[in-house]
Design an enzyme around this catalytic site. Structure first.
Site, mmCIF file in Angstrom:
data_model
loop_
_atom_site.group_PDB
_atom_site.id
_atom_site.type_symbol
_atom_site.label_atom_id
_atom_site.label_comp_id
_atom_site.label_asym_id
_atom_site.label_seq_id
_atom_site.Cartn_x
_atom_site.Cartn_y
_atom_site.Cartn_z
ATOM 1 N N ASP A 157 42.205 40.105 45.098
ATOM 2 C CA ASP A 157 41.937 41.416 44.464
ATOM 3 C C ASP A 157 42.191 42.391 45.340
ATOM 4 O OD1 ASP A 157 39.578 41.200 45.906
ATOM 5 O OD2 ASP A 157 38.340 41.378 44.129
ATOM 6 N N LYS A 193 46.460 35.801 39.991
ATOM 7 C CA LYS A 193 44.979 35.911 40.296
ATOM 8 C C LYS A 193 43.952 35.144 39.582
ATOM 9 C CE LYS A 193 42.676 39.523 39.949
ATOM 10 N NZ LYS A 193 42.221 41.054 39.853
#
Length: 208
Positions: A138, A120
């Site tokens: 997220d 991420k």
């Protein structure tokens, strides 16, 4: 979801916010790296408060190493998991100096070699710092992708791959910022603001 609806969702999000970006404050790829590492399980507001003081004294890998782990902790102690984050920051800075001349690498594999950087975080840096059409998933993006029907998936990786495969190309550059901000402020976890949502009529869960 019908591709026509998917296009219209992103068209409306773009119309509302033509040039979205992260709410983290930074002025270089290196500063973005540090801010994103610090943002794990912390609010952008708390990170920005800490980095405003930290970056004033150390905003390069060399300066951060000179500050040292203990010195970094002094600036980030109000952020969750600060001990581990300080350790990762110093270790990452050492690798940047040893292998990359103090600069951030521009490949996912090299970024993920840095302590504190997972997929991420690498996606955020590739997109925000270098303009790559990556999508960082997220909790906000994961929730919104599933709730709306944009890209249902049981794991973060499934959602990322679904969004990457189905988002119209013209929207890929800014897609994850639109989704993060919409999930953070409109399609919230407990009380989604459906009556104020500009894509509610296209959402597969829009009746909530």
């Amino acid at each position: 979801m019908d591709q026509t609806n998917r296009y219209e969702i992103f068209r409306r999000l773009r119309e509302a916010l033509p040039e979205p970006t992260t709410e983290l404050h930074y002025s270089s790829p290196f500063e973005l790296l540090i801010a994103v590492i610090l943002s794990a399980q912390s609010t952008d507001r708390s990170v920005n408060a800490a980095t405003a003081k930290l970056f004033a004294v150390a905003n390069t890998a060399a300066q951060m190493l000179e500050l040292g782990e203990t010195g970094v902790k002094g600036y980030i102690e109000n952020i969750g998991l600060y001990n581990n984050k300080a350790r990762n920051i110093i270790a990452a800075c050492q690798i940047l100096l040893d292998k990359h001349g103090g600069e951030l690498p521009r490949t996912r594999a090299e970024l993920e070699e840095l302590p504190g950087v997972g997929r991420k975080t690498a996606n955020v840096i590739l997109n925000t710092a270098f303009g790559e059409p990556t999508i960082a998933v997220d909790t906000h993006v994961f929730r919104l992708a599933n709730r709306s029907g944009l890209a249902p998936g049981s794991t973060v990786r499934e959602v990322e791959e679904g969004l990457t495969a189905t988002t119209p190309e013209e929207f890929l550059r800014h897609a994850h910022h639109w989704l993060i901000l919409h999930g953070r402020y409109t399609c919230t976890a407990r009380r989604p603001r459906c009556r104020e949502c500009i894509i509610a009529d296209l959402c597969e869960n829009g009746a909530d």
